[in-house]
Write a protein that holds these residues in place. Structure first.
Motif, short mmCIF file in Angstrom:
data_model
loop_
_atom_site.label_atom_id
_atom_site.label_comp_id
_atom_site.label_asym_id
_atom_site.label_seq_id
_atom_site.Cartn_x
_atom_site.Cartn_y
_atom_site.Cartn_z
N ALA A 61 -8.47 6.57 -3.58
CA ALA A 61 -8.57 8.02 -3.43
C ALA A 61 -7.26 8.63 -2.94
O ALA A 61 -6.91 9.75 -3.31
N ARG A 62 -6.50 7.91 -2.11
CA ARG A 62 -5.26 8.44 -1.54
C ARG A 62 -4.02 8.07 -2.34
O ARG A 62 -3.00 8.71 -2.22
N ALA A 63 -4.05 7.05 -3.09
CA ALA A 63 -2.95 6.59 -3.94
C ALA A 63 -3.31 5.21 -4.45
O ALA A 63 -3.95 5.07 -5.48
N GLY A 64 -2.92 4.13 -3.71
CA GLY A 64 -3.29 2.80 -4.16
C GLY A 64 -2.45 1.71 -3.56
O GLY A 64 -1.65 1.93 -2.66
N PHE A 65 -2.65 0.52 -4.12
CA PHE A 65 -1.92 -0.64 -3.65
C PHE A 65 -1.74 -1.64 -4.78
O PHE A 65 -2.45 -1.59 -5.79
N ALA A 93 0.86 -1.19 0.00
CA ALA A 93 0.00 0.00 0.00
C ALA A 93 0.89 1.24 0.00
O ALA A 93 1.76 1.39 0.85
N TYR A 94 0.67 2.11 -0.98
CA TYR A 94 1.50 3.29 -1.16
C TYR A 94 0.72 4.54 -0.78
O TYR A 94 -0.47 4.66 -1.07
N SER A 95 1.42 5.51 -0.16
CA SER A 95 0.83 6.79 0.17
C SER A 95 1.95 7.82 0.22
O SER A 95 3.12 7.48 0.13
N ALA A 155 5.89 7.68 1.02
CA ALA A 155 6.32 6.94 2.20
C ALA A 155 6.64 5.52 1.74
O ALA A 155 6.10 5.04 0.74
N PRO A 156 7.51 4.82 2.45
CA PRO A 156 7.74 3.41 2.10
C PRO A 156 6.40 2.67 2.14
O PRO A 156 5.55 2.97 2.98
N PRO A 157 6.19 1.75 1.22
CA PRO A 157 4.90 1.06 1.21
C PRO A 157 4.69 0.23 2.47
O PRO A 157 5.64 -0.29 3.05
N LYS A 158 3.44 0.15 2.89
CA LYS A 158 3.08 -0.77 3.97
C LYS A 158 2.88 -2.12 3.33
O LYS A 158 2.07 -2.27 2.42
N VAL A 159 3.63 -3.10 3.78
CA VAL A 159 3.62 -4.42 3.16
C VAL A 159 2.88 -5.40 4.07
O VAL A 159 3.15 -5.48 5.27
N ALA A 193 9.79 -4.60 -7.69
CA ALA A 193 9.02 -3.36 -7.59
C ALA A 193 9.89 -2.23 -7.04
O ALA A 193 9.87 -1.11 -7.57
N ARG A 194 10.65 -2.52 -6.01
CA ARG A 194 11.54 -1.51 -5.42
C ARG A 194 12.55 -1.01 -6.46
O ARG A 194 12.77 0.20 -6.60
N ASP A 195 13.14 -1.93 -7.21
CA ASP A 195 14.12 -1.55 -8.23
C ASP A 195 13.48 -0.75 -9.35
O ASP A 195 14.06 0.22 -9.84
N TRP A 196 12.28 -1.15 -9.78
CA TRP A 196 11.60 -0.44 -10.87
C TRP A 196 11.25 0.98 -10.43
O TRP A 196 11.44 1.93 -11.19
N ILE A 197 10.77 1.13 -9.20
CA ILE A 197 10.44 2.46 -8.69
C ILE A 197 11.71 3.31 -8.59
O ILE A 197 11.71 4.48 -8.99
#
Length: 95
Positions: free
Chosen positions: A46-50, A7-9, A82-86, A68-72
């Protein structure tokens, strides 16, 4: 099977959803070759996504997190998210 949800924000988190939408083929080429890959979904909220990745085992989802981390880092390093909530765990039902 094993699933991971990221989850990204954050201030520029929407960029993390705009860019993959424009580069679907590139994202597909990064995610689909992962050993044991089953499915991948990117969901805008609404806030970003997952994102949700399902693989045959945890090794596959661990690789998807790294990919995903490398692509970002390569494509959206200027996004101030913020770092994603995993969240991750065993899949008990997949239709």
């Amino acid at each position: 099977m094993h699933a991971v949800m990221r989850a990204y924000s954050g201030t520029d988190a929407n960029k993390l959803f705009d860019l993959p939408e424009k580069k679907k083929a590139e994202v597909k080429n990064v995610i689909m070759p992962i050993n044991g890959f089953v499915s991948y979904s990117l969901v805008r909220t609404a806030r970003a996504g997952f994102s949700i990745t399902i693989c045959q085992d945890k090794a596959g989802t661990d690789e998807s997190i790294r990919a995903a981390r490398d692509w970002i880092a390569k494509n959206a390093s200027d996004a101030r998210e913020a770092p994603p909530k995993v969240s991750e765990g065993a899949v008990i039902l997949h239709l």
